[in-house]
Design an enzyme around this catalytic site. Sequence first.
Site, PDB file in Angstrom:
ATOM      1  N   GLU A  55      11.012   2.436   1.118  1.00  0.00           N
ATOM      2  CA  GLU A  55      12.030   3.333   1.681  1.00  0.00           C
ATOM      3  C   GLU A  55      13.434   3.075   1.132  1.00  0.00           C
ATOM      4  OE1 GLU A  55      11.533   3.091   5.919  1.00  0.00           O
ATOM      5  OE2 GLU A  55       9.453   3.765   5.837  1.00  0.00           O
ATOM      6  N   GLU A  95       0.567   6.727   3.471  1.00  0.00           N
ATOM      7  CA  GLU A  95       0.613   6.500   4.923  1.00  0.00           C
ATOM      8  C   GLU A  95       0.463   7.820   5.681  1.00  0.00           C
ATOM      9  OE1 GLU A  95       4.070   4.272   6.147  1.00  0.00           O
ATOM     10  OE2 GLU A  95       4.139   3.117   4.276  1.00  0.00           O
TER      11      GLU A  95
END
Length: 408
Positions: A173, A279
Amino acid sequence: MLKGGLNVNVSGLAELYFESKNTSVEIWADSISLQPFTQDQWSSHQDQSIEKKKLSFPFGSAINKNILTNTAYQNWFTSRFTVTTFENEMKWYTNEPVPGQENYKDADALLQFAKQHSIAVRGHTVLWEDPNYIQGWVASLSPRDLAIAVDKRINSIMSKYKGQLIAWDVVNENLHSSFFESKLGQSASASFYNRAQRIDAATTLFLNEYNTIEDNRDDLSKPDNYLRKLREIRGFPGNNNLTLGIGLQGHFSNPPNLPYIRASIDILASASLPIWITELDVANNFGEQAQAEYLEQILRELHAHPKVSGIVLWSALAPGGCYRMCLTDDNFNNLATGNVVDKLRQEWGSNSSEGTTDTNGFFEASLFHGDYKVKISHPTMTSPFLAQSFKVVSTDHRSEQTTLLLKV
């Protein structure tokens, strides 16, 4: 050339408005083509692409330490998936909550479990840029001590599991957060990939990010910004030959915009790197049936794209439930989402089959090309079964199937 898609829920006249934040750019609109698609037409495009996929397409789900003591969970999971990611067991805050006291016990046990069942593992994650998930002792370090701690972390986990994983999420991220870059300089993340390559050069190194395909309103992680970050990483001295991969989380909080998903992956594919959905889940606020319907739409779209190399669902089960999307109840009865997974597995050819040899010990089956594991059992055997892995490859490019003759 701009390429993309729009989901429009009304009919009538429309105006297209183009805007750029770069004031030096002139925008010209020429030969605009708008093509409406019905749901059936869109799905037919997916079906055409699916026919080109190999059976060995990696499809899996995250797991956590709870599976280690739950036989029913183990049986349900291992009968379905070929790849996994550990939900939290390889994250720094789990491995070193207190400075100098490393703990890889759960990660070791999960990796051993995966190996026993021939399930590939993605390493998640070496470093996470979000300050909300940085241990207090790490956050309080001076830049000099932080650099030492980060280098120790990278060396510790990557040396320990070198050569045992199919991927590393080196930085998580980084398009939304920049804790390490704010402390160590703008090129800090790129330097982490340099260090990672020197430790485990044979394993693909991923930048893992969210909202790149999920939400076109998030400017931070749009495909162009993702590619820009990849160029920064590659531009760091010594990084020109990195083995990189594109990791797209896929946490969908809104109904999926399928044209945007497809267009985003098309743009990212220009980097000529493996693309993984790492994910994938759908928020549970839509209701069980709508959640399952959205999951099916997304999975079909992703699996149909020729540049998507693998998909991992974010559905690890714990006593309190799942992060956002479970596939079963606590007794491992499929929920609607689990039924979607089983239906698509069967369509994609990844389901298992059973058979009995003839009196001469022969068993014949027609198999799609891909990776297989055969288990042989007999009442006289002392062990439950004998397992052998093999790959079915084509000797005729016109055929997608090969006949296997097994002698026991």
